[in-house]
Design a protein around this motif. Sequence first.
Motif, PDB file in Angstrom:
ATOM      1  N   SER A 193       0.792  -1.227   0.000  1.00 54.78           N
ATOM      2  CA  SER A 193       0.000   0.000   0.000  1.00 54.78           C
ATOM      3  C   SER A 193       0.826   1.279   0.000  1.00 54.78           C
ATOM      4  O   SER A 193       0.366   2.288  -0.517  1.00 54.78           O
ATOM      5  CB  SER A 193      -0.958   0.010   1.186  1.00 54.78           C
ATOM      6  N   VAL A 194       2.017   1.272   0.586  1.00 61.96           N
ATOM      7  CA  VAL A 194       2.757   2.538   0.678  1.00 61.96           C
ATOM      8  C   VAL A 194       3.213   3.037  -0.707  1.00 61.96           C
ATOM      9  O   VAL A 194       2.920   4.174  -1.069  1.00 61.96           O
ATOM     10  CB  VAL A 194       3.918   2.425   1.679  1.00 61.96           C
ATOM     11  N   PRO A 195       3.862   2.204  -1.514  1.00 60.00           N
ATOM     12  CA  PRO A 195       4.250   2.716  -2.844  1.00 60.00           C
ATOM     13  C   PRO A 195       3.031   3.082  -3.689  1.00 60.00           C
ATOM     14  O   PRO A 195       3.012   4.134  -4.339  1.00 60.00           O
ATOM     15  CB  PRO A 195       5.000   1.547  -3.486  1.00 60.00           C
ATOM     16  N   LEU A 196       2.000   2.228  -3.615  1.00 59.99           N
ATOM     17  CA  LEU A 196       0.798   2.479  -4.414  1.00 59.99           C
ATOM     18  C   LEU A 196       0.126   3.776  -3.976  1.00 59.99           C
ATOM     19  O   LEU A 196      -0.283   4.598  -4.806  1.00 59.99           O
ATOM     20  CB  LEU A 196      -0.162   1.299  -4.215  1.00 59.99           C
ATOM     21  N   GLY A 197       0.033   3.961  -2.655  1.00 64.94           N
ATOM     22  CA  GLY A 197      -0.633   5.146  -2.117  1.00 64.94           C
ATOM     23  C   GLY A 197       0.113   6.418  -2.467  1.00 64.94           C
ATOM     24  O   GLY A 197      -0.484   7.415  -2.889  1.00 64.94           O
ATOM     25  N   ILE A 198       1.428   6.385  -2.309  1.00 60.76           N
ATOM     26  CA  ILE A 198       2.225   7.576  -2.614  1.00 60.76           C
ATOM     27  C   ILE A 198       2.154   7.866  -4.109  1.00 60.76           C
ATOM     28  O   ILE A 198       2.004   9.020  -4.531  1.00 60.76           O
ATOM     29  CB  ILE A 198       3.685   7.391  -2.143  1.00 60.76           C
ATOM     30  N   GLY A 199       2.223   6.821  -4.899  1.00 70.45           N
ATOM     31  CA  GLY A 199       2.129   6.996  -6.348  1.00 70.45           C
ATOM     32  C   GLY A 199       0.812   7.640  -6.735  1.00 70.45           C
ATOM     33  O   GLY A 199       0.779   8.595  -7.515  1.00 70.45           O
ATOM     34  N   ALA A 200      -0.261   7.124  -6.154  1.00 65.02           N
ATOM     35  CA  ALA A 200      -1.580   7.678  -6.483  1.00 65.02           C
ATOM     36  C   ALA A 200      -1.670   9.141  -6.048  1.00 65.02           C
ATOM     37  O   ALA A 200      -2.225   9.981  -6.766  1.00 65.02           O
ATOM     38  CB  ALA A 200      -2.677   6.858  -5.799  1.00 65.02           C
ATOM     39  N   ALA A 201      -1.110   9.430  -4.870  1.00 71.83           N
ATOM     40  CA  ALA A 201      -1.154  10.809  -4.372  1.00 71.83           C
ATOM     41  C   ALA A 201      -0.408  11.740  -5.324  1.00 71.83           C
ATOM     42  O   ALA A 201      -0.892  12.817  -5.666  1.00 71.83           O
ATOM     43  CB  ALA A 201      -0.559  10.880  -2.974  1.00 71.83           C
ATOM     44  N   ILE A 202       0.759  11.304  -5.775  1.00 76.80           N
ATOM     45  CA  ILE A 202       1.540  12.133  -6.709  1.00 76.80           C
ATOM     46  C   ILE A 202       0.756  12.339  -8.000  1.00 76.80           C
ATOM     47  O   ILE A 202       0.641  13.452  -8.501  1.00 76.80           O
ATOM     48  CB  ILE A 202       2.896  11.461  -7.028  1.00 76.80           C
ATOM     49  N   TYR A 203       0.182  11.239  -8.484  1.00 78.86           N
ATOM     50  CA  TYR A 203      -0.546  11.360  -9.745  1.00 78.86           C
ATOM     51  C   TYR A 203      -1.698  12.346  -9.612  1.00 78.86           C
ATOM     52  O   TYR A 203      -1.851  13.259 -10.420  1.00 78.86           O
ATOM     53  CB  TYR A 203      -1.075   9.999 -10.212  1.00 78.86           C
ATOM     54  N   LEU A 204      -2.499  12.155  -8.547  1.00 79.70           N
ATOM     55  CA  LEU A 204      -3.686  12.997  -8.398  1.00 79.70           C
ATOM     56  C   LEU A 204      -3.319  14.462  -8.206  1.00 79.70           C
ATOM     57  O   LEU A 204      -3.993  15.351  -8.711  1.00 79.70           O
ATOM     58  CB  LEU A 204      -4.520  12.515  -7.203  1.00 79.70           C
TER      59      LEU A 204
END
Lengths: 538, 267
Positions: free
Chosen positions: A318-329
């Motif tokens: 979840s941490v890489p996915l979450g950070i990635g999604a946050a950056i994208y959004l």
Amino acid sequence: MGVFTEKAAVGAGDWPQGAEETSQTRRRRVRGRVWRGLIRVSTVFGLLVLTTLLYNVVNSTWGYVVVRDQLSEQLIVLLERSHITHAERRVDALKMVDGNPHAVVVMSSQLVPAVPDGFRGVPIGDQHAALALIALVPEENRFLLGLDETLLRQLLREGSRWSDLAPNWPTESISLMFVVDEDGVLSRWAARQDLPNLDNLGTNAMLAVLETHLSAGLLRRYDREEPMADRSRANLLALVQERVKEPEVLATFTLRDSLVRQGEIQAFAESEGAIAEFRSWLTPGFLVRPQSANAARSGIRTALLGSLWVIAITIIFSVPLGIGAAIYLEEFSSRNWFGRVIETNINNLAGVPSIIYGMLGLVIFVRALTQITSGSLFGTVSADEASGRTILSAGLTLGLLILPVIIINGQEAIRAVPDSLREAAYGVGSTRWQCVRWHVLPMAVPGILTGAILAVSRALGETAPLVVIGAATFISVDPTNLFAKFTVLPIQIYQWTSRPQAEFRNIAAAAILVLLVLLLFINATAVLLRNRAESQRM
Amino acid sequence: MAVSNVDGTTEGGGYALTASNLQVWYGGFHAVSDVSMEVPTHRITAMIGPSGCGKSTLLRTFNRMNDLVDVARVEGSVHYRGVDIYGPDVDPVEVRRRIGMVFQKPNPFPKSIFENVAWGARIHGFKGDMEQLVEDCLRRVVLWDEVKDKLNQSGLSLSGGQQQRLCIARAIAVQPDIVLMDEPCSALDPIATLHIEELMRDLAAQYTIVVVTHNMQQAARVSDYTAFFSVIPETRTGELVEVGPTDMIFDSPDNPRTNDYITGRFG
């Protein structure tokens, strides 16, 4: 404060003056003080709640326990002597000595409300105590009528024939029988006598003791683990201590009671013929022992390993996915209606009850993706015994649960990076990604980490979704891979607190302490990481 | 490394930038209406006007900085070296390398002084001597002597004026033709302002500078050309009123509105 005389000015009448100004100022100050007081009260209340929580846990983790051995060491040694037998029930014992005029049965006086026909009762030890011993001597055995405690003790220490005790007694070999009672009268009596204890037993005698007292099934199990004959004396001694001596917890006391009611506890132990000992339920052994049906033998090894495995999967997922999604959004997606819909949904997902995530995990990871989560796709188990209730499923489910929280916190952290920094980067011709990689992320990392850690801490304490996806409640095998069955600390704690025996609540408290320390450790790591990230930016 | 300013001069007919019929919208708001103007090469062009007249917005269209605002929409064209920077084949990254920007509030990267200057060059794949480049740029902005012993300290440890000079050094480190300055002195004290103004005059020998300013004295002191913008009161849309040599705008403007503004009767 109304002490200054007003200069006559235009519009002076529009302002409060003199006493009016004084009271107006005072009202403003009072209002401020009331709010400050409320805030202080709520802070104190919060601290109080925290302290109470810690107090409760600590209170249960340490304290006196009153322990009574099922069999005292002296009795164990005694029973191992060739001419002494023991029986579990009074009737059996009487039947065995019937017709043997040279036998004596020793048992708790409570077991002999009335001396049976053909026997004579010889009191042994203190008759005033509620629980005492009595020796039943066959009527026809005239010579033994003079038997008393001193003689009996002598008999137990030395000699194998009656004639060894008194020259005029028959040369028959002594036949003594003990009836072991549940109240431990015999056990305590033996402990008080000057008799050999377990230190005097050799390896062979130890083996014999185990064979006498342990069930065949248990013996076979121990033999499978390590052949009994190959075991060291210390190992056998430990088994005797645990399984034959079998200390039984009569009562446990809280730390507070242990400190203020020490006298009463000692008196209680005395009256029960037990020992009061101060015990820490949280010991190094508690951390490394697997689960057991006996609280004193139970540990949290499997639950602790389970928690660590599951949380590792959660973090990796979840941490890489979450950070990635946050950056994208925040940095890449354009702010149109679609982006807003996604963002609203993520916000809502963060508020969904965790049990719903458990059901989601059950449907997706446990059921639909059984092949992957059980490992049957990778050949770790055969397809027919594949079960998706594994560490992998649990980690992914918890990962889903905290993903929205990580995304939201990450977005907040990224949003907090001032636009002037982005403009500075674009101003020298940076691409979006270069700007994010070299300027936005380094600034946002501390905030992102804080959010991620809070989320992971939450996952570590989560119970409900794991119950739904089927964490094991009793498991004594270490989880060794992603596809293992598992239990986790919160589930273990929950399971222990629901047991009727008081000792389980003590070990539940000890497990709570372990969980708290684990959380503290993870948080401390995060703070260190964050401080490092903060000191790296200039 | 030397920028071929000759190209700009010949292709743009002595103009570094040529804006034609530029219109800017923010969503439904028409921020700038129909601006056509030229920015002469190696000169300082000042943009003045009352608040909200769109001069900063216009400045940002000159290096496609408005692309970063989702709701912004630009119509018309800005020609740089004969190419419309809003053309379909133009990558804004390449535009911004050649048309740098200095912002109102000093915004050094929260990194070392050295890194502040070097970063831009590095991302563009600069292959030369980085230390030399950093030194040259810092010397250009008269900051070298003050910071040469603390290049590893944070850019944020400098004073406001020093930070702004560092930002200018950062902008010229990627060897642009044009430097856009958005009120570069408004956050600085008078002494620091003076330093920056002197610096602008120095830099004009090598770069074309467009500066937005609220300070008319500053415009009169440093600029060669001045563009005066105003607001259409009903729609709050900015429009270009007049552009010309600074002497002319300040001494004998064509448009009475310019005169009113210059003499302080309006704005």
